[in-house]
Scaffold this active site. Structure first.
Site, PDB file in Angstrom:
ATOM      1  N   ASP A  10      41.794 -45.958 -16.704  1.00 29.51           N
ATOM      2  CA  ASP A  10      41.572 -45.036 -15.586  1.00 29.51           C
ATOM      3  C   ASP A  10      42.307 -43.763 -15.980  1.00 29.51           C
ATOM      4  OD1 ASP A  10      40.968 -43.902 -13.094  1.00 29.51           O
ATOM      5  OD2 ASP A  10      42.824 -44.683 -12.216  1.00 29.51           O
ATOM      6  N   GLU A  70      36.718 -45.028 -17.035  1.00 26.79           N
ATOM      7  CA  GLU A  70      36.101 -44.447 -15.844  1.00 26.79           C
ATOM      8  C   GLU A  70      35.750 -42.989 -16.114  1.00 26.79           C
ATOM      9  OE1 GLU A  70      37.062 -45.674 -11.621  1.00 26.79           O
ATOM     10  OE2 GLU A  70      38.026 -43.716 -11.738  1.00 26.79           O
ATOM     11  N   ASP A 143      46.306 -47.085 -10.025  1.00 30.20           N
ATOM     12  CA  ASP A 143      45.742 -46.676 -11.314  1.00 30.20           C
ATOM     13  C   ASP A 143      45.582 -47.873 -12.251  1.00 30.20           C
ATOM     14  OD1 ASP A 143      45.793 -43.550 -11.092  1.00 30.20           O
ATOM     15  OD2 ASP A 143      47.709 -44.263 -10.319  1.00 30.20           O
TER      16      ASP A 143
END
Length: 184
Positions: A10, A70, A143
């Site tokens: 992420d 992501e 996260d």
């Protein structure tokens, strides 16, 4: 046959979540998850260097087979998008330098794969991961959970592709009824 190892990322310039997911005979097991804290570094280029080094270190330590990351979401702040894209690029570059394939997933796709809802909250994603992966507790930092969700999404997309328009679930129970393989 050795387990398939997926590195989930992420990306971020203040916090970068990461997760190492092991998949063996469709049994998913988080090996390690964490967050790279970058907010104390003021120089944006040192942050990018640190992201590259951290991802290279994770690759050297865990020897993942692929990177799932992501994609930046579209927002109103162009500067934030630029910074996020740079952070993502550094993680991708680290994987590519190690000849590792990279797979990118939109935040909505990740949420849809994990919860059945593309607009799910971070709490819902974390709760579903906890149940699906039989984790004792939900990680404190979102996260890290988001990175794990990206890795799990990648596994699901390569094993059981989910098309967004196909899902008509409005509740957790309906989603689990339609997807018994996701029960914890």
């Amino acid at each position: 046959m050795e387990p398939r190892i997926i590195l989930g990322i992420d990306p971020g310039t203040n916090l970068m979540g990461w997760a190492i997911l092991s998949v063996e005979k469709n049994v998913l097991k988080p090996l390690e998850i964490g967050v790279l804290e970058l907010s104390k570094l003021k120089d944006p280029f040192l942050k990018l260097q640190r992201i590259f080094e951290e991802v290279c270190g994770l690759i050297a330590t865990y020897r993942p087979h692929e990177l799932a990351i992501e994609a930046p979401f579209y927002g109103k702040n162009v500067q934030s998008m630029l910074k996020l894209g740079r952070a993502q690029g550094m993680a991708m570059a680290a994987a590519l330098v190690h000849k590792m394939p990279v797979y990118e997933y939109a935040p909505r796709k990740v949420k849809l794969s994990i919860t059945g809802r593309g607009a799910a909250s971070k709490e819902q994603v974390a709760t579903m991961l906890q149940k699906t992966l039989s984790m004792a507790k939900v990680p404190v930092q979102w996260d890290a959970t988001d990175a794990l969700a990206v890795a799990v999404c990648h596994h699901y997309q390569t094993q059981f592709p989910v098309k967004e328009k196909k899902t008509s679930c409005k509740t957790w129970e309906a989603f689990l009824a339609q997807h018994p393989e996701r029960r914890g």
